[in-house]
Design a protein around this motif. Structure first.
Motif, short mmCIF file in Angstrom:
data_model
loop_
_atom_site.label_atom_id
_atom_site.label_comp_id
_atom_site.label_asym_id
_atom_site.label_seq_id
_atom_site.Cartn_x
_atom_site.Cartn_y
_atom_site.Cartn_z
N GLU A 36 -7.06 9.31 -0.43
CA GLU A 36 -7.12 10.40 0.14
C GLU A 36 -7.65 12.17 -1.49
OE1 GLU A 36 -3.49 11.88 1.73
OE2 GLU A 36 -3.96 10.17 3.85
N LYS A 37 -6.83 12.01 -2.75
CA LYS A 37 -6.67 13.04 -3.34
C LYS A 37 -7.72 12.91 -4.36
CE LYS A 37 -1.76 14.05 -3.54
NZ LYS A 37 -0.88 13.52 -4.74
N GLY A 38 -9.00 11.21 -4.07
CA GLY A 38 -9.61 10.94 -5.13
C GLY A 38 -8.67 10.23 -6.71
N GLN A 39 -8.49 10.08 -6.40
CA GLN A 39 -7.82 8.84 -7.33
C GLN A 39 -7.80 7.84 -7.67
OE1 GLN A 39 -3.23 10.36 -7.33
NE2 GLN A 39 -4.21 12.92 -8.11
N TYR A 40 -7.95 6.82 -8.70
CA TYR A 40 -7.94 5.79 -8.85
C TYR A 40 -6.05 5.17 -8.90
CZ TYR A 40 -7.41 1.00 -12.07
OH TYR A 40 -7.02 0.01 -11.40
N TYR A 41 -6.74 3.42 -7.65
CA TYR A 41 -4.95 3.65 -8.09
C TYR A 41 -5.98 1.56 -7.31
CZ TYR A 41 -0.44 1.96 -6.27
OH TYR A 41 0.83 0.67 -5.90
N PHE A 42 -4.66 1.08 -8.04
CA PHE A 42 -5.60 -0.73 -7.74
C PHE A 42 -3.71 -1.47 -6.89
CE2 PHE A 42 -5.75 -5.25 -8.68
CZ PHE A 42 -6.84 -5.47 -8.78
N TYR A 43 -4.48 -1.84 -5.65
CA TYR A 43 -3.45 -2.42 -5.33
C TYR A 43 -3.49 -3.60 -4.88
CZ TYR A 43 -0.88 -3.27 -0.51
OH TYR A 43 0.14 -3.54 0.28
N ASP A 44 -2.63 -4.08 -5.49
CA ASP A 44 -2.92 -6.16 -5.17
C ASP A 44 -1.45 -6.67 -5.47
OD1 ASP A 44 -4.29 -8.36 -4.87
OD2 ASP A 44 -4.54 -8.58 -7.65
N ASP A 45 -1.81 -7.91 -4.39
CA ASP A 45 -0.85 -8.90 -4.34
C ASP A 45 -1.24 -10.04 -5.34
OD1 ASP A 45 1.13 -10.27 -4.50
OD2 ASP A 45 1.66 -10.64 -2.26
N VAL A 46 -0.68 -9.78 -6.49
CA VAL A 46 -1.55 -11.20 -7.60
C VAL A 46 -1.15 -12.44 -7.71
CG1 VAL A 46 -1.98 -11.86 -10.05
CG2 VAL A 46 -1.81 -9.47 -9.74
N LYS A 47 0.46 -12.51 -6.92
CA LYS A 47 0.80 -14.00 -6.10
C LYS A 47 0.02 -14.05 -4.89
CE LYS A 47 4.65 -12.44 -8.91
NZ LYS A 47 6.40 -12.70 -8.51
N ASN A 48 -0.43 -13.68 -4.29
CA ASN A 48 -0.71 -14.11 -2.98
C ASN A 48 -2.53 -14.31 -2.85
OD1 ASN A 48 -1.68 -14.90 -0.84
ND2 ASN A 48 -0.57 -13.26 0.35
N VAL A 49 -3.50 -15.69 -3.52
CA VAL A 49 -4.86 -15.33 -3.70
C VAL A 49 -5.60 -15.07 -2.21
CG1 VAL A 49 -6.71 -16.48 -3.90
CG2 VAL A 49 -4.45 -16.97 -5.58
N ARG A 50 -4.92 -14.80 -1.08
CA ARG A 50 -4.89 -15.21 0.22
C ARG A 50 -5.41 -13.64 0.63
NH1 ARG A 50 -2.52 -19.82 3.69
NH2 ARG A 50 -2.62 -21.31 2.24
N LYS A 51 -4.52 -12.46 -0.31
CA LYS A 51 -4.90 -11.16 -0.13
C LYS A 51 -5.61 -10.37 -0.83
CE LYS A 51 -1.04 -8.93 1.80
NZ LYS A 51 -0.28 -8.26 1.72
N ASN A 52 -6.47 -9.84 -0.20
CA ASN A 52 -7.82 -9.20 -0.08
C ASN A 52 -6.34 -7.76 -1.06
OD1 ASN A 52 -9.52 -10.59 0.75
ND2 ASN A 52 -10.11 -9.11 1.90
N PHE A 53 -7.90 -7.49 -2.60
CA PHE A 53 -6.75 -6.54 -3.22
C PHE A 53 -7.66 -5.14 -3.21
CE2 PHE A 53 -9.61 -8.21 -6.52
CZ PHE A 53 -11.02 -6.99 -6.22
N PHE A 54 -7.23 -3.88 -3.12
CA PHE A 54 -8.36 -2.55 -2.77
C PHE A 54 -7.62 -1.24 -4.39
CE2 PHE A 54 -6.89 -3.92 1.45
CZ PHE A 54 -7.37 -3.91 1.90
N ILE A 55 -9.01 -0.88 -4.15
CA ILE A 55 -9.09 0.24 -5.33
C ILE A 55 -9.55 1.37 -4.88
CG2 ILE A 55 -10.30 0.97 -7.73
CD1 ILE A 55 -10.99 -2.44 -7.65
N SER A 56 -9.11 2.15 -4.75
CA SER A 56 -8.97 3.36 -4.82
C SER A 56 -10.05 4.48 -5.73
CB SER A 56 -7.79 4.45 -4.18
OG SER A 56 -8.71 6.11 -4.35
#
Length: 132
Positions: A36-56
């Motif tokens: 919402e603020k247009g900032q950088y954020y990396f959201y990931d569960d590194v231990k779970n390969v099946r889950k996708n990661f998201f980057i704002s």
């Protein structure tokens, strides 16, 4: 009876503090806020390969799909496909922005080959062709 009421009140207060703490430290909420603020954020569960990661990043939301494979000595993420949720949000992005995102992804997955999906793929291929 008064002691029981105090105990119940104490438990309710502890529960409320716990819920507030969980809310404030929730990474998904932080991703939404950064988007919402247009900032950088990396959201990931590194231990779970099946889950996708998201980057704002700069008002755009990217999603990356990880694929497990073999390296010389272990099973690791060897391939990542990244795409943007809304291509219209890419207005104003440069190749340097995508290089920054690649660098950030490679910090978590150093053995991975990053593949961009259209329209980013076309921009990154043009860069590779001009370097030849």
């Amino acid at each position: 009876m008064a002691l029981l009421l105090r105990l119940i009140l104490f438990i309710v207060i502890i529960y409320i503090f716990y819920k507030v703490f969980r809310y404030l430290t929730d990474p998904k909420r932080k991703l939404d806020e950064a988007f919402e603020k247009g900032q950088y954020y990396f959201y990931d569960d590194v231990k779970n390969v099946r889950k996708n990661f998201f980057i704002s990043y700069k008002g755009a939301l990217f999603e990356g799909e990880k694929y497990l494979g073999t390296t010389d000595d272990a099973f690791e993420v060897v391939s990542i496909f990244v795409w943007v949720h809304d291509p219209a949000t890419l207005h104003g992005f440069t190749k340097a922005d995508f290089k920054f995102l690649e660098k950030e992804i490679l910090m978590n997955y150093p053995k991975a080959k990053i593949n961009w999906k259209n329209p980013i793929e076309k921009l990154m291929k043009e860069e590779g062709e001009s370097e030849v």
